[in-house]
Design a protein around this motif. Structure first.
Motif, PDB file in Angstrom:
ATOM      1  N   SER A  93     -32.133   3.444  79.607  1.00  0.00           N
ATOM      2  CA  SER A  93     -32.191   3.552  78.145  1.00  0.00           C
ATOM      3  C   SER A  93     -32.114   2.192  77.449  1.00  0.00           C
ATOM      4  CB  SER A  93     -31.073   4.460  77.623  1.00  0.00           C
ATOM      5  OG  SER A  93     -29.799   3.891  77.855  1.00  0.00           O
ATOM      6  N   LEU A  96     -34.095   2.224  74.270  1.00  0.00           N
ATOM      7  CA  LEU A  96     -33.427   2.981  73.209  1.00  0.00           C
ATOM      8  C   LEU A  96     -32.288   2.178  72.600  1.00  0.00           C
ATOM      9  CD1 LEU A  96     -32.996   5.716  71.701  1.00  0.00           C
ATOM     10  CD2 LEU A  96     -31.437   6.335  73.570  1.00  0.00           C
ATOM     11  N   ASP A  97     -31.549   1.478  73.433  1.00  0.00           N
ATOM     12  CA  ASP A  97     -30.378   0.730  72.966  1.00  0.00           C
ATOM     13  C   ASP A  97     -30.745  -0.577  72.287  1.00  0.00           C
ATOM     14  OD1 ASP A  97     -28.797   2.721  74.043  1.00  0.00           O
ATOM     15  OD2 ASP A  97     -28.584   1.696  75.977  1.00  0.00           O
ATOM     16  N   TYR A 120     -38.221   6.145  76.695  1.00  0.00           N
ATOM     17  CA  TYR A 120     -37.138   5.788  75.777  1.00  0.00           C
ATOM     18  C   TYR A 120     -37.587   4.788  74.710  1.00  0.00           C
ATOM     19  CZ  TYR A 120     -33.369   8.148  78.285  1.00  0.00           C
ATOM     20  OH  TYR A 120     -32.534   9.106  78.837  1.00  0.00           O
ATOM     21  N   ASP A 122     -39.785   3.175  71.497  1.00  0.00           N
ATOM     22  CA  ASP A 122     -40.139   3.686  70.174  1.00  0.00           C
ATOM     23  C   ASP A 122     -41.614   4.043  70.080  1.00  0.00           C
ATOM     24  OD1 ASP A 122     -37.478   3.026  68.706  1.00  0.00           O
ATOM     25  OD2 ASP A 122     -38.008   1.200  69.777  1.00  0.00           O
ATOM     26  N   LYS A 154     -39.683  14.012  73.854  1.00  0.00           N
ATOM     27  CA  LYS A 154     -40.888  13.202  73.709  1.00  0.00           C
ATOM     28  C   LYS A 154     -42.179  13.946  74.049  1.00  0.00           C
ATOM     29  CE  LYS A 154     -38.849   9.461  72.281  1.00  0.00           C
ATOM     30  NZ  LYS A 154     -39.146   8.113  72.745  1.00  0.00           N
ATOM     31  N   LYS A 213     -34.505   1.502  62.866  1.00  0.00           N
ATOM     32  CA  LYS A 213     -34.419   1.941  64.261  1.00  0.00           C
ATOM     33  C   LYS A 213     -33.064   2.591  64.531  1.00  0.00           C
ATOM     34  CE  LYS A 213     -34.684   1.149  69.096  1.00  0.00           C
ATOM     35  NZ  LYS A 213     -35.362   0.507  70.222  1.00  0.00           N
ATOM     36  N   ASN A 214     -31.994   1.999  64.032  1.00  0.00           N
ATOM     37  CA  ASN A 214     -30.668   2.597  64.221  1.00  0.00           C
ATOM     38  C   ASN A 214     -30.624   4.028  63.682  1.00  0.00           C
ATOM     39  OD1 ASN A 214     -29.402   0.486  65.563  1.00  0.00           O
ATOM     40  ND2 ASN A 214     -28.718  -0.496  63.673  1.00  0.00           N
ATOM     41  N   ALA A 217     -32.992   6.304  65.975  1.00  0.00           N
ATOM     42  CA  ALA A 217     -32.510   6.455  67.347  1.00  0.00           C
ATOM     43  C   ALA A 217     -31.158   7.145  67.437  1.00  0.00           C
ATOM     44  CB  ALA A 217     -32.426   5.082  68.028  1.00  0.00           C
ATOM     45  N   LEU A 220     -30.704  10.559  69.443  1.00  0.00           N
ATOM     46  CA  LEU A 220     -30.844  10.388  70.897  1.00  0.00           C
ATOM     47  C   LEU A 220     -29.634   9.664  71.472  1.00  0.00           C
ATOM     48  CD1 LEU A 220     -34.609   9.394  71.320  1.00  0.00           C
ATOM     49  CD2 LEU A 220     -33.529  11.531  71.993  1.00  0.00           C
ATOM     50  N   ARG A 221     -29.219   8.601  70.814  1.00  0.00           N
ATOM     51  CA  ARG A 221     -28.075   7.828  71.302  1.00  0.00           C
ATOM     52  C   ARG A 221     -26.802   8.676  71.330  1.00  0.00           C
ATOM     53  NH1 ARG A 221     -29.194   2.386  67.652  1.00  0.00           N
ATOM     54  NH2 ARG A 221     -30.818   1.445  68.973  1.00  0.00           N
TER      55      ARG A 221
END
Length: 254
Positions: A93, A96-97, A120, A122, A154, A213-214, A217, A220-221
């Motif tokens: 991930s 993603l992170d 994962y 974008d 996804k 993005k934060n 995401a 999911l996070r």
């Protein structure tokens, strides 16, 4: 721009143009399997990206006809023996992170955990000629790396469940016909298109990119830790079976 070589030659990092950085996985010995060198290189690459405020978009890609091949046979054997767990080193991930947007330029085959890792990001770009598979059950063990969640998110429930339960391989052009929500391009066009997308993203202010993005995401996070816990529990119940070991020994690479 000159490539900034990582401690592992299997992963390189270089600035393509202002604001755009590219990670290239090129562990030819393992066909971009999750070898220690590849995993270490990816961790170091994303660490350097986090430390550089000038970068605003990341392109993640592989070499020739391989994007990423997931666990090596040796890695799978350590999981089967119970001497390691897939969550002990988190490379899956990283996209993603990452604070800034990441584009997976999956110009080559995405196999098992390698395919999951790419999802994962974008943005996801696939190759018509390449194969993509969530082939965990081919070896008799249940999916890990958050696959049971990220594939559904996804790709949609129907296709995700089919890919995981059947462990079949799918060419990119077949996935395009199934209506995957990603551009599926000839292999030679995947990386140029990814860089074009990254250029468009990088034209925006970094502070706004990070904030958006934060926000995008966050679901999911937040969901992932519990999904990983459940997948690890399934591994503990299924991975130690003698049939799984035999499958890893006899079917790996086929």
């Amino acid at each position: 721009m000159q490539a900034e070589y990582m401690p592992s030659e299997e992963v390189t990092l270089h600035e393509v143009e202002d604001g755009v950085v590219q990670i290239t996985m090129q562990d030819r010995a393992s066909k971009n399997g999750f070898s220690p060198a590849l995993m270490g290189g990816l961790l170091q690459a994303f660490k350097r990206i986090a430390a550089n405020p000038a970068w605003r978009a990341v392109v993640l890609t592989g070499y020739d006809s391989y994007f990423a091949s997931g666990g090596t046979q040796r890695v799978l054997m350590t999981l089967q023996e119970g001497t390691a767990s897939f969550d002990s080193v988190n490379v899956y991930s990283l996209a993603l992170d990452c604070e800034i947007p990441v584009i997976s330029a999956m110009q080559g085959h995405g196999i098992g955990g390698g395919f999951v890792m790419g999802l994962y990001a974008d943005f996801v770009l696939l190759s018509r000629e390449s194969i993509y598979t969530a082939n965990f059950m081919k070896y008799g063990f249940t999916p890990g790396m958050g696959a049971t969640y990220i594939l559904v998110q996804k790709l949609g429930v129907s296709l995700a469940h089919e890919m995981m339960l059947s462990a079949e391989t799918y060419r990119g052009d077949a996935l395009e016909k199934r209506g995957v929500p990603y551009a599926v391009l000839p292999r030679a066009q995947v990386l140029p298109r990814a860089i074009e997308l990254a250029r468009t993203v990088a034209a925006k202010p970094r502070k706004s990119l990070v904030a958006l993005k934060n926000h995008l995401a966050a679901p999911l996070r937040q969901a992932l830790p519990e999904i990983i816990r459940q997948e690890v529990a399934m591994h503990e119940a299924t991975f130690r079976d003698a049939d799984v070991r035999q499958r890893i020994e006899t079917l790996f690479g086929q």
